[in-house]
Design an enzyme around this catalytic site. Structure first.
Site, short mmCIF file in Angstrom:
data_model
loop_
_atom_site.label_atom_id
_atom_site.label_comp_id
_atom_site.label_asym_id
_atom_site.label_seq_id
_atom_site.Cartn_x
_atom_site.Cartn_y
_atom_site.Cartn_z
CB SER A 230 5.21 10.37 9.69
OG SER A 230 6.55 10.24 10.07
CG HIS B 216 5.39 12.75 6.92
ND1 HIS B 216 5.37 12.40 5.51
CD2 HIS B 216 6.51 12.49 7.24
CE1 HIS B 216 6.48 11.57 5.43
NE2 HIS B 216 7.28 11.90 6.48
CG HIS C 171 0.74 -36.87 20.88
ND1 HIS C 171 -0.51 -36.80 20.77
CD2 HIS C 171 1.31 -35.87 20.59
CE1 HIS C 171 -0.66 -35.51 20.25
NE2 HIS C 171 0.47 -35.02 20.15
CD GLU D 101 7.01 6.58 12.07
OE1 GLU D 101 7.11 5.92 10.61
OE2 GLU D 101 6.71 7.73 12.13
CG HIS D 102 11.13 8.47 12.11
ND1 HIS D 102 9.93 8.96 11.87
CD2 HIS D 102 11.57 7.89 11.15
CE1 HIS D 102 9.35 8.27 10.75
NE2 HIS D 102 10.44 7.79 10.35
CE1 TYR E 179 -4.04 2.32 0.09
CE2 TYR E 179 -2.44 3.43 1.72
CZ TYR E 179 -3.43 3.38 1.00
OH TYR E 179 -4.31 4.45 0.65
CG ASP F 229 11.49 9.78 5.87
OD1 ASP F 229 11.34 8.87 6.60
OD2 ASP F 229 11.19 10.83 6.18
CG ASN G 291 -5.71 7.68 6.32
OD1 ASN G 291 -6.16 6.56 6.55
ND2 ASN G 291 -6.49 8.19 5.40
CD GLN H 59 9.43 12.63 9.68
OE1 GLN H 59 8.42 11.44 9.84
NE2 GLN H 59 10.11 12.71 8.85
#
Length: 427
Positions: A233, A258, A415, A322-323, A124, A356, A209, A255
């Protein structure tokens, strides 16, 4: 940005809250669209493309001719940049290949593990205000290295029914097998169930999103795997007086632009640096083409002062960015003790933008605190590990009694019998 001085630990959860809607606000819409696509296939896909993207398409499949035409329109300088980035991404991800793990656990019992590619992959790629052709490289390049056979790319069309030329160029460069002009919830639903034109896949990758994030999570209920929950982000910078305030501000704004639901945070042990960064943000944001978007993201963002690095680390690990950018004289402390982060950028000359686009690491990363439990996309994301074992006669004699005793203790007689019947023939 709101400045917060020495926040109490009891307030951290509130201060660090992401600017996202609750799942309850989104889940009803996602469920309705999933149900519609499951029942009506492309008819439903076309309806939502018209509703959300404002365009009627004759076909949602991108033809080879359209890809070739689009590729010809990409400037040569940009093509070279894309090729350079692709080469770096490939170099880093090829280095992640591992050998077969093989061991004899006991005499005559051989066990090994091999990795196999996931055969059908859905990619995606967000469109909207910033078509992310770089994400094509980040997903399709390692998928190709892993040996995935089918790469289906979904990305929303613009108002003219087109896909960004750069996305189509990057897709063909990386070996994508099919490109579909569809975005949002309906794209994830199409990859989950399959339609007349969209093949069903085994695993879905890519950011989006909040609606796309919830849709990906819903896809798992129908047996489709996802890379991770990857939503809006976010970036957290830790910096002291050794940092360059202009650089820090530029990273925060990189960022913030974004999307309006992005979030950026500065954590610092220096009140003077916080003031300098705040002034730089006001200066730099005024000339950004995406100023309106960045301004809204900045409203969700924070400048946080803490008295010492130990407190800063504790707060950062609680947030799980995230970053994560480290611009501190004590960078080794942060590198060694960070537990929760998607990707880490170290020093004044390591902008987050490098990750990025072109340094080689992957930019598809866990957001919303999921870095506490999820990794970013890597080569292993496109494979699954299969274990093998082979037991000789001597090996079964060596472990047979162990298996019998354990099976009998659990009350699983069949078994035990599966071993016993073989042991009788060996004695």
């Amino acid at each position: 940005m709101k400045t917060i001085i020495n926040p109490e630990r009891s307030d951290w959860a509130t201060i660090l809250q992401r600017p996202t809607q609750t799942i309850d606000d989104i889940e009803t819409t996602v469920n309705q669209i999933f149900d519609d696509v499951k029942r009506n296939g492309d008819k439903a896909i076309d309806k939502y493309t018209k509703l959300f993207d404002g365009v009627n398409l004759e076909t949602n499949v991108v033809t080879l001719e359209a890809i070739e035409e689009a590729s010809a329109l990409v400037p040569e300088t940009l093509k070279e940049a894309i090729k350079t980035a692709k080469a770096n991404i490939e170099t880093f991800h090829k280095a992640q290949k591992t050998e077969v793990v093989s061991v004899e656990t006991i005499k005559g019992v051989s066990c090994w593990q091999e990795k196999r590619p996931i055969e059908k992959i859905g990619l995606y790629i967000p469109g909207g205000t910033a078509p992310l052709f770089s994400t094509v490289l980040m997903l399709a390049a390692p998928a190709t290295i892993a040996g995935c056979k089918e790469l289906v790319l979904c990305t929303p069309p613009n108002k003219k029914g087109k896909v960004a030329n750069e996305i189509l160029y990057a897709a063909q460069l990386c070996g994508v097998t099919k490109i579909i002009k569809v975005g949002g919830i309906q794209a994830i639903a199409g990859l989950t169930f399959g339609t007349e034109t969209i093949p069903a896949v085994y695993k879905i990758f890519g950011p989006g999103n909040q609606f796309v994030t919830v849709a990906k999570q819903l896809a798992t209920k129908f047996g489709v795997a996802i890379d991770m929950p990857a939503g809006p982000s976010e970036l957290l910078v830790v910096a002291d007086d050794s940092a360059n305030a202009a650089y820090v501000a530029s990273d925060l704004l990189s960022q913030a632009e974004h999307g309006t639901d992005s979030q950026v945070i500065l954590v610092s042990t220096s009140k003077m640096l916080i003031e300098k960064v705040s002034n730089e943000i006001n200066k730099q944001i005024s000339v950004l083409p995406r100023k309106a978007i960045a301004e809204k993201a900045i409203q969700n963002s924070k400048l946080i002062y803490v008295e010492d690095d130990a407190t800063a680390l504790e707060l950062i690990n609680e947030y799980g960015p995230e970053h994560f950018i480290v611009c501190s004289e004590k960078e080794d402390l942060y590198i060694n003790r960070i537990s929760n982060a998607g990707s880490v950028f170290i020093g004044n000359y390591t902008p987050e933008s490098a990750g990025d686009y072109a340094s080689g690491t992957n930019h598809t990363l866990p957001t919303n605190g999921f870095s506490k439990a999820y990794s970013g996309v890597n080569l292993d994301s496109f494979t699954k590990s299969i274990t093998f074992q082979k037991i000789t006669k001597q090996g079964l004699l060596n472990i047979g009694n162990t298996i019998e005793l354990m099976a009998e203790a659990e009350g699983l007689q069949a078994h035990k019998n599966a071993v016993s019947i073989r042991l009788k023939d060996l004695v």
